[in-house]
Scaffold this active site. Structure first.
Site, PDB file in Angstrom:
ATOM      1  N   GLU A  56       3.302  -6.694  -3.890  1.00  0.00           N
ATOM      2  CA  GLU A  56       2.061  -7.342  -4.302  1.00  0.00           C
ATOM      3  C   GLU A  56       1.070  -6.322  -4.901  1.00  0.00           C
ATOM      4  O   GLU A  56       1.065  -5.168  -4.469  1.00  0.00           O
ATOM      5  CB  GLU A  56       1.437  -8.123  -3.132  1.00  0.00           C
ATOM      6  CG  GLU A  56       1.037  -7.298  -1.944  1.00  0.00           C
ATOM      7  CD  GLU A  56       0.562  -8.189  -0.779  1.00  0.00           C
ATOM      8  OE1 GLU A  56       1.352  -8.999  -0.272  1.00  0.00           O
ATOM      9  OE2 GLU A  56      -0.601  -8.036  -0.391  1.00  0.00           O
ATOM     10  N   ARG A 112       3.699  -9.245   6.337  1.00  0.00           N
ATOM     11  CA  ARG A 112       3.590  -8.292   5.242  1.00  0.00           C
ATOM     12  C   ARG A 112       4.797  -8.484   4.357  1.00  0.00           C
ATOM     13  O   ARG A 112       5.899  -8.785   4.856  1.00  0.00           O
ATOM     14  CB  ARG A 112       3.639  -6.838   5.759  1.00  0.00           C
ATOM     15  CG  ARG A 112       2.338  -6.288   6.299  1.00  0.00           C
ATOM     16  CD  ARG A 112       1.351  -5.981   5.168  1.00  0.00           C
ATOM     17  NE  ARG A 112       0.097  -5.423   5.682  1.00  0.00           N
ATOM     18  CZ  ARG A 112      -0.929  -6.141   6.112  1.00  0.00           C
ATOM     19  NH1 ARG A 112      -0.892  -7.455   6.096  1.00  0.00           N
ATOM     20  NH2 ARG A 112      -2.029  -5.535   6.544  1.00  0.00           N
ATOM     21  N   HIS A 140      -2.253 -13.426  -0.625  1.00  0.00           N
ATOM     22  CA  HIS A 140      -2.663 -12.653   0.558  1.00  0.00           C
ATOM     23  C   HIS A 140      -4.089 -13.033   0.990  1.00  0.00           C
ATOM     24  O   HIS A 140      -5.000 -12.192   1.013  1.00  0.00           O
ATOM     25  CB  HIS A 140      -2.551 -11.138   0.260  1.00  0.00           C
ATOM     26  CG  HIS A 140      -2.417 -10.305   1.504  1.00  0.00           C
ATOM     27  ND1 HIS A 140      -1.678  -9.150   1.559  1.00  0.00           N
ATOM     28  CD2 HIS A 140      -2.944 -10.465   2.758  1.00  0.00           C
ATOM     29  CE1 HIS A 140      -1.759  -8.616   2.768  1.00  0.00           C
ATOM     30  NE2 HIS A 140      -2.519  -9.410   3.520  1.00  0.00           N
TER      31      HIS A 140
HETATM   32  C1  GLV Z   1      -4.318  -8.602   6.369  1.00  0.00           C
HETATM   33  O1  GLV Z   1      -3.230  -8.715   5.892  1.00  0.00           O
HETATM   34  C2  GLV Z   1      -4.600  -7.847   7.536  1.00  0.00           C
HETATM   35  O2  GLV Z   1      -3.731  -7.091   8.009  1.00  0.00           O
HETATM   36  O3  GLV Z   1      -5.720  -7.952   8.037  1.00  0.00           O
END
Ligand code: GLV
Length: 332
Positions: free
Chosen positions: A268, A239, A286
């Site tokens: 983001e 993250r 992402h």
């Molecule tokens: C994506 O970042 C997730 O946590 O599935």
């Protein structure tokens, strides 16, 4: 009997909306308009459940005044967007989508690692810009993966899937985690537990796959980057917020580490402007879990959770992946 109402906060595969509609009155957002703060709260009024996305912040302030809300089902494995203690206190079941995305995310981690170490995107941009006039021996020299030392910070499901892939590259695997894995698992993964300081100092390539929390905020900042090898690469699949993006951009610009690959960012979809101007970083929006099959599996699992958490469907009362099982237990 009237069906309970649920909100789906973002556009999703139409088949998932159709399935939810068998059980619920569905307020969907197929036009995918932004639903932030007040808009999200207004749309949640009177809803029994919500199929949410990792970018939807669902906290105590939001759920206060929503007494009908009984289930918040994230379409993501990470759930730092949810204030789980607040949801638990309010008697709201929280769910996520583990397992179904593990291998796809690990595959992408490998793609990002290889692109970063071997300068794939940087050299492609150069080629597209028409700069390739002739071959030379020192064009885009990168770092080898083969027989190098791979460091993994956060050794959960995705960390372990990454470690398994390292075997094919003859890598030595080091890891650091809140808790050490059982010896059998370490043996199967051929992974050695080390302190965070040793991980930083020894890794040729460091992969970040730890969950984001107040404790893991800026786990990699200027001090940690200074402990890494100047030849090292860093890949963040976890993250934004786990890495101090401004400090990383400085380290990359000054060559204090070799390169980085980032799929997640602190603010983001905004990317720190300094990261956009350094050449030795691979940036992706992402997408680590974004294969067709896996995104469908995540949406299906989030829907299964929502249906079951609201006490209907074949798994009524037993959502497959609950974060706060004590809430379900209290309902029995
Ligand atoms: C994506 O970042 C997730 O946590 O599935």
């Amino acid at each position: 009997m009237t069906k309970p109402s649920v909100l789906v906060t973002r556009a999703v595969f139409p088949e998932v909306i159709d399935r939810l509609a068998q059980y619920f009155d569905v307020d969907d957002n197929q036009p995918d308009v932004a639903l932030d703060g007040a808009a999200l709260k207004a749309r949640l009024a009177g809803k029994a459940g919500v199929l949410a996305n990792a970018a939807d912040r669902i906290d105590a302030g939001l759920v206060a005044g929503l007494p009908a809300l009984r289930a918040v089902c994230n379409m993501a494995v990470g759930y730092n967007n949810l204030d789980v203690p607040a949801l638990t206190a309010a008697g709201i079941v929280a769910t996520n989508t583990p397992d179904v995305l593990t291998e796809t995310t690990a595959d992408f981690g490998w793609a990002l690692l290889m692109a970063t170490a071997r300068r794939v995107t940087e050299s492609e941009h150069w080629l597209r810009a028409g700069k390739w006039e002739r071959w030379s021996y020192d064009m885009f020299l990168g770092m080898d993966l083969y027989r190098s030392t791979l460091g993994i910070l956060g050794m959960g499901r995705i960390g372990q899937a990454l470690a398994r892939r390292a075997a094919g590259f003859g890598m030595s695997v080091l890891y650091h985690n809140r808790s050490r894995l059982p010896e059998d698992t370490e043996r199967v993964l051929n992974a050695r537990y080390v302190s965070k300081a040793e991980l930083l100092a020894q890794s040729d390539h460091l992969l970040l796959v730890l969950p984001y929390s107040a404790q893991s905020h800026h786990s990699i900042g200027a001090a940690e980057l200074a402990q890494m090898k100047p030849s090292a690469t860093l890949v963040n699949l976890a993250r934004g917020g786990v890495v101090d993006d401004a400090a990383l951009a400085r380290a990359l610009r000054e060559g204090r580490i070799f390169a980085a690959g980032l799929d997640v960012f602190e603010a983001e979809p905004q990317v720190h402007p300094d990261l956009l101007t350094v050449p030795n970083v691979v940036l992706t929006p992402h997408i680590a879990s974004a294969s067709e099959k896996t995104r469908r599996a995540m949406a299906d699992l989030a829907a299964d959770n929502l249906i079951a958490a609201l006490g209907v469907g074949p798994q009524a009362g037993q959502p497959p992946s609950v974060i706060n099982p004590e809430v379900m237990a209290r309902r029995r």
